[in-house]
Design an enzyme around this catalytic site. Structure first.
Site, PDB file in Angstrom:
ATOM      1  N   ARG A  80       0.606  -1.597   0.093  1.00 53.43           N
ATOM      2  CA  ARG A  80      -0.508  -0.050  -0.502  1.00 53.43           C
ATOM      3  C   ARG A  80       1.101   0.993  -0.006  1.00 53.43           C
ATOM      4  O   ARG A  80       1.628   1.414   0.558  1.00 53.43           O
ATOM      5  CB  ARG A  80      -1.113   0.262   1.517  1.00 53.43           C
ATOM      6  N   TYR A 208      -1.779  -3.551  -7.078  1.00 58.59           N
ATOM      7  CA  TYR A 208      -1.254  -4.331  -5.307  1.00 58.59           C
ATOM      8  C   TYR A 208      -2.148  -4.586  -4.531  1.00 58.59           C
ATOM      9  O   TYR A 208      -2.405  -2.886  -4.204  1.00 58.59           O
ATOM     10  CB  TYR A 208      -0.145  -3.992  -4.953  1.00 58.59           C
ATOM     11  N   LYS A 217      -9.509  -2.579   1.409  1.00 58.56           N
ATOM     12  CA  LYS A 217      -9.140  -0.975   2.637  1.00 58.56           C
ATOM     13  C   LYS A 217     -10.203   0.012   2.346  1.00 58.56           C
ATOM     14  O   LYS A 217     -10.486   0.945   2.733  1.00 58.56           O
ATOM     15  CB  LYS A 217      -7.936  -0.792   2.433  1.00 58.56           C
ATOM     16  N   HIS A 237     -10.630  -2.167  11.447  1.00 57.93           N
ATOM     17  CA  HIS A 237      -9.073  -3.439  11.145  1.00 57.93           C
ATOM     18  C   HIS A 237      -9.530  -4.220  12.053  1.00 57.93           C
ATOM     19  O   HIS A 237      -8.872  -4.182  12.928  1.00 57.93           O
ATOM     20  CB  HIS A 237      -7.869  -2.275  10.600  1.00 57.93           C
ATOM     21  N   SER A 259      -1.198  -3.320  10.033  1.00 62.50           N
ATOM     22  CA  SER A 259      -0.799  -4.523   9.107  1.00 62.50           C
ATOM     23  C   SER A 259       0.068  -4.943   9.481  1.00 62.50           C
ATOM     24  O   SER A 259       1.459  -4.572   9.789  1.00 62.50           O
ATOM     25  CB  SER A 259      -0.849  -3.080   7.847  1.00 62.50           C
ATOM     26  N   CYS A 261       0.628  -7.562  11.872  1.00 60.26           N
ATOM     27  CA  CYS A 261       0.481  -7.982  13.557  1.00 60.26           C
ATOM     28  C   CYS A 261       0.456  -8.355  13.812  1.00 60.26           C
ATOM     29  O   CYS A 261       0.143  -8.614  15.058  1.00 60.26           O
ATOM     30  CB  CYS A 261       0.749  -6.344  14.035  1.00 60.26           C
ATOM     31  N   ASP A 286      -9.544  -9.684   8.794  1.00 57.76           N
ATOM     32  CA  ASP A 286      -8.786  -8.167   8.568  1.00 57.76           C
ATOM     33  C   ASP A 286      -9.575  -6.954   8.417  1.00 57.76           C
ATOM     34  O   ASP A 286      -9.371  -5.649   9.143  1.00 57.76           O
ATOM     35  CB  ASP A 286      -8.557  -8.494   7.294  1.00 57.76           C
ATOM     36  N   ARG A 374       1.932 -11.788  -0.400  1.00 62.23           N
ATOM     37  CA  ARG A 374      -0.059 -12.841  -0.100  1.00 62.23           C
ATOM     38  C   ARG A 374       0.111 -13.835  -0.272  1.00 62.23           C
ATOM     39  O   ARG A 374       0.049 -14.559  -1.799  1.00 62.23           O
ATOM     40  CB  ARG A 374      -0.469 -11.434   0.200  1.00 62.23           C
TER      41      ARG A 374
HETATM   42  P1  GTP Z   1      -2.650  -7.482   7.364  1.00 65.52           P
HETATM   43  O1  GTP Z   1      -2.628  -8.287   6.287  1.00 65.52           O
HETATM   44  O2  GTP Z   1      -1.832  -6.674   7.013  1.00 65.52           O
HETATM   45  O3  GTP Z   1      -3.851  -6.271   7.919  1.00 65.52           O
HETATM   46  O4  GTP Z   1      -1.655  -8.591   8.499  1.00 65.52           O
HETATM   47  P2  GTP Z   1      -2.461  -9.229   9.966  1.00 65.52           P
HETATM   48  O5  GTP Z   1      -2.648  -8.651  11.207  1.00 65.52           O
HETATM   49  O6  GTP Z   1      -3.283 -10.311   9.461  1.00 65.52           O
HETATM   50  O7  GTP Z   1      -0.733  -9.463  10.119  1.00 65.52           O
HETATM   51  P3  GTP Z   1      -0.280 -11.313  10.132  1.00 65.52           P
HETATM   52  O8  GTP Z   1      -1.457 -12.335  11.255  1.00 65.52           O
HETATM   53  O9  GTP Z   1      -0.587 -12.182   8.676  1.00 65.52           O
HETATM   54  O10 GTP Z   1       1.151 -11.093  10.932  1.00 65.52           O
HETATM   55  C1  GTP Z   1       2.562 -10.958  10.072  1.00 65.52           C
HETATM   56  C2  GTP Z   1       3.562 -11.109  10.536  1.00 65.52           C
HETATM   57  O11 GTP Z   1       3.600 -11.427  12.089  1.00 65.52           O
HETATM   58  C3  GTP Z   1       3.379 -12.939  10.183  1.00 65.52           C
HETATM   59  O12 GTP Z   1       5.056 -12.776   9.460  1.00 65.52           O
HETATM   60  C4  GTP Z   1       3.822 -13.729  11.546  1.00 65.52           C
HETATM   61  O13 GTP Z   1       4.236 -14.665  10.819  1.00 65.52           O
HETATM   62  C5  GTP Z   1       4.188 -12.528  11.790  1.00 65.52           C
HETATM   63  N1  GTP Z   1       3.550 -13.002  13.769  1.00 65.52           N
HETATM   64  C6  GTP Z   1       1.614 -13.603  13.727  1.00 65.52           C
HETATM   65  N2  GTP Z   1       1.318 -13.604  15.076  1.00 65.52           N
HETATM   66  C7  GTP Z   1       2.359 -13.675  15.826  1.00 65.52           C
HETATM   67  C8  GTP Z   1       2.880 -13.885  17.498  1.00 65.52           C
HETATM   68  O14 GTP Z   1       1.952 -14.361  17.971  1.00 65.52           O
HETATM   69  N3  GTP Z   1       3.776 -13.436  17.963  1.00 65.52           N
HETATM   70  C9  GTP Z   1       4.968 -13.281  16.874  1.00 65.52           C
HETATM   71  N4  GTP Z   1       6.206 -12.797  17.670  1.00 65.52           N
HETATM   72  N5  GTP Z   1       4.812 -13.557  15.317  1.00 65.52           N
HETATM   73  C10 GTP Z   1       3.419 -12.851  14.546  1.00 65.52           C
HETATM   74  C1  SPV Z   2      -2.812  -4.612   5.253  1.00 63.19           C
HETATM   75  O1  SPV Z   2      -2.119  -3.696   4.827  1.00 63.19           O
HETATM   76  O2  SPV Z   2      -3.343  -4.359   6.658  1.00 63.19           O
HETATM   77  C2  SPV Z   2      -3.685  -5.364   4.304  1.00 63.19           C
HETATM   78  C3  SPV Z   2      -3.236  -5.607   3.080  1.00 63.19           C
HETATM   79  O3  SPV Z   2      -4.365  -6.362   4.892  1.00 63.19           O
HETATM   80  S1  SPV Z   2      -3.412  -4.738   1.934  1.00 63.19           S
HETATM   81  O4  SPV Z   2      -4.898  -5.419   1.314  1.00 63.19           O
HETATM   82  O5  SPV Z   2      -2.737  -4.439   0.926  1.00 63.19           O
HETATM   83  O6  SPV Z   2      -4.005  -3.230   2.757  1.00 63.19           O
HETATM   84 MN    MN Z   3      -4.938  -5.267   7.011  1.00 63.31          MN
END
Ligand code: GTP
Ligand code: SPV
Ligand code: MN
Length: 590
Positions: A80, A208, A217, A237, A259, A261, A286, A374
């Site tokens: 983004r 993207y 979003k 979110h 994002s 996290c 999400d 992704r």
């Molecule tokens: P968006 O799709 O961008 O909104 O992200 P999201 O909040 O869904 O994040 P996601 O669960 O995909 O995690 C992002 C990264 O953080 C990945 O590389 C995970 O492996 C890592 N991660 C997720 N949960 C944990 C956790 O509890 N501990 C640690 N250390 N890393 C984590």
């Molecule tokens: C984020 O960045 O919080 C995502 C991926 O979930 S995107 O769809 O690119 O916003």
């Molecule tokens: Mn997101």
């Protein structure tokens, strides 16, 4: 495919507003052909086959990854672009200091010039979609027009798209207009514009993720947050997860993390073997739309139908559900490849031979898979998918969780004293930046409610709205803050995270049932070490104590930073928040 032959239903049943808008866009952008998406699996398979034939998609190893494909985006178009994302309201103050702003007329004029003739020689896809179950009164529809088949396929996976959505649009009489073109993928001619007052989006120059899949979003957060304020609900979110405890009670939790996290991972976590009797059901990973119900509780639907999830770090140990889910019918973007055409990313065993740009892999050039690579996959592929995922009423929320990525300061978990305090806790969030957006990674920035890039209006008005929604709930969710990412001096995570996070969620659920202990730690209510079930875990007692400790000095600094940040919003900041900030400072002083 010509305009008429591809119409998904008789012209007479179509909304005039949709056909007129498509026609006006056709005249402006001059595509070679128009394709109306009907949302059938055969359509999606046909589009994928064409993309494979054109060399835009690569078929992955059919034995290990049946019906999986790899898409490589332009190397300058991998995340983004927040600095090129605008909220175009008549009054700049309505967009607030949290948004880039452009005058709507100026923005339209600029975009019209970019879109003029932009689809020459290309096919224009019309994607009618519904955000949320098509029969839910809480769902909202949109139509995306795009010249990218990859975006069209992604939208077909991520939303309830096609004929049913068109029917609902004809019935509702309203829809969000989302116009998208990849243009020339030139970063200097790239803009993501939102017109909340007109319920429209114009996105140019990127193909993207959140820049281009406009249902996500752009619609479900930026436009929807604006509508939600007018209509008395919240667009957030947030993941939504159902947790069944050994007593067989199911509680739903909604959690806002910035994002990359941990939302996707928390939404589909696998309970640790040493906590028997727990079950986990994913409702969303999400975005959540939250509505006050007649019963005084807050009810949530997931407006999406699929996941666009972060690939790196996903493996059998961290997230077995996700790992299994992405072994079939999955569209990968910007991952690496092994010698036998299996997708590869950091966090897996084995070695890649080709990096995310299709070059021979050379570790000197950085990770093999892009850090923001992704997977795009339908929610129904998730083994933990909740039976209520398409429940038109949504699910009742017991707890709201805010969380950030903080190597220090923020403890593993604490609870806000009440909704009002919870709004301040959410507004005070800060988190380290990630690869999900362009720019530097690992810098702490304020990210209230994990909505900094996604709130379609002035944050001060948004916090006021949160306070008002809470005041209408007779049974409001409890509000918590978590941090899975605290580190020791060597930079190692103190908390194992992933499935083990259930231990923290279990404490929250016990708090909701009035069964778990807590003490006032100055910043809010913290568990004592004994309140967290650590059976079967190899966590040193001093590590848990460190995770649950609050450094008053660091927090005083944090409160100062919060105050400085909130004061940017001047007179629009709700007075209650100023009062509560003073109260927090007093509580911390003891
Ligand atoms: P968006 O799709 O961008 O909104 O992200 P999201 O909040 O869904 O994040 P996601 O669960 O995909 O995690 C992002 C990264 O953080 C990945 O590389 C995970 O492996 C890592 N991660 C997720 N949960 C944990 C956790 O509890 N501990 C640690 N250390 N890393 C984590
Ligand atoms: C984020 O960045 O919080 C995502 C991926 O979930 S995107 O769809 O690119 O916003
Ligand atoms: Mn997101």
């Amino acid at each position: 495919m010509s305009t008429a032959s591809a119409l998904p239903m008789p012209m007479s049943q179509l909304s005039r507003a949709v056909t007129e808008w498509v026609e006006s866009v056709r005249q402006l952008t001059q595509p070679a052909e128009v394709h109306w998406c009907d949302g059938t699996p055969s359509e999606r398979h046909g589009l994928i086959a064409e993309l494979v034939h054109d060399g835009q998609l690569l078929r992955l190893n059919p034995e290990q990854f049946p019906d999986c494909h790899l898409y490589r985006s332009h190397p300058d178009d991998v995340a983004r672009v927040e600095h090129l994302t605008y909220i175009c309201t008549r009054s700049q103050a309505d967009a607030g200091p949290n948004n880039n702003w452009m005058d709507p007329q100026a923005a339209h004029a600029k975009m019209r010039e970019l879109f003029r003739g932009a689809m020459r020689g290309r096919r224009l896809y019309v994607i009618p979609y519904c955000m949320g179950p098509v029969d839910s009164p809480l769902a909202r529809c949109g139509v995306e027009i795009t010249d990218s088949a990859y975006v069209a396929v992604s939208m077909l996976i991520m939303t309830h798209a096609g004929r049913a959505a068109l029917q609902r649009i004809a019935h509702d009489g309203t829809f969000v207009r989302g116009l998208h073109s990849i243009g020339e993928l030139d970063p200097d001619r790239r803009f993501i514009m939102h017109f909340p007052e007109e319920l429209s989006i114009e996105s140019f120059g990127s193909g993207y993720g959140g820049n281009a899949l406009l249902g996500k979003k752009c619609h479900a957060l930026r436009i929807a947050s604006w509508q939600a304020r007018a209509e008395g609900w919240l667009a957030e979110h947030m993941l939504i997860v159902g947790l069944r405890n050994p007593r067989r009670e199911t509680h739903y939790i909604a959690a806002a993390f910035p994002s990359a996290c941990g939302k996707t991972n928390l939404a589909m976590l696998i309970p640790p073997a040493s906590l028997p009797g727990w079950e986990v059901f994913t409702v969303g990973d999400d975005i959540a739309w939250l509505h006050p119900g007649a019963d005084g509780r807050l009810w949530a639907i997931n407006p999406e139908a699929g996941y666009f999830g972060v690939v790196p770090g996903t493996n059998r140990q961290t997230n077995r559900n996700a790992y299994e889910m992405i072994h079939r019918d999955t569209l990968f973007t910007n991952v690496a490849l092994t010698a036998d055409d299996q997708p590869w990313w950091e966090g897996l065993e084995g070695t890649p031979i080709t990096d995310w740009q299709g070059r021979p892999y050379d570790p000197a050039r950085g990770p093999a898979a892009h850090p923001n690579s992704r997977f795009t996959v339908a929610a129904e592929r998730n083994p933990a998918c909740s039976p209520h995922v398409n429940d038109p009423r949504g699910v009742p929320i017991s707890a709201i969780v805010f969380g950030g990525r903080r190597r220090e300061v923020a403890p593993l978990v604490y609870e806000a004293r009440d909704w009002r305090h919870g709004v301040l806790v959410g507004a005070s969030m800060a988190s380290e930046t990630t690869a999900a957006a362009t720019g530097e990674v690992g810098v702490v920035r304020r990210d209230p409610m994990a909505m900094r890039p996604f709130c379609g209006y002035n944050f001060a008005d948004y916090w006021r709205h949160w306070l008002e929604v809470g005041a209408r709930l007779s049974r409001p969710p409890r509000i918590f803050q978590v941090n899975w990412f605290r580190r020791d001096l060597q930079g190692r995570f103190l908390w194992p995270g992933f499935g083990e996070n259930l231990r923290v969620l279990a404490w929250m659920i016990e708090r909701c049932g009035g069964r778990a202990g807590a003490h006032d730690g100055g910043i809010g209510l913290l568990p004592r070490p004994a309140d967290i079930d650590t059976r079967g875990m190899s966590l040193e007692p001093e590590t848990l104590r460190a995770l649950l400790s609050v450094d008053a000095e660091l927090w005083r600094h944090e409160l100062d930073e919060t105050r400085t940040y909130l004061e940017q919003y001047g007179e629009r900041l709700p007075e209650q928040m100023r009062i509560d900030l003073k109260k927090s400072a007093a509580a911390l002083a003891g």
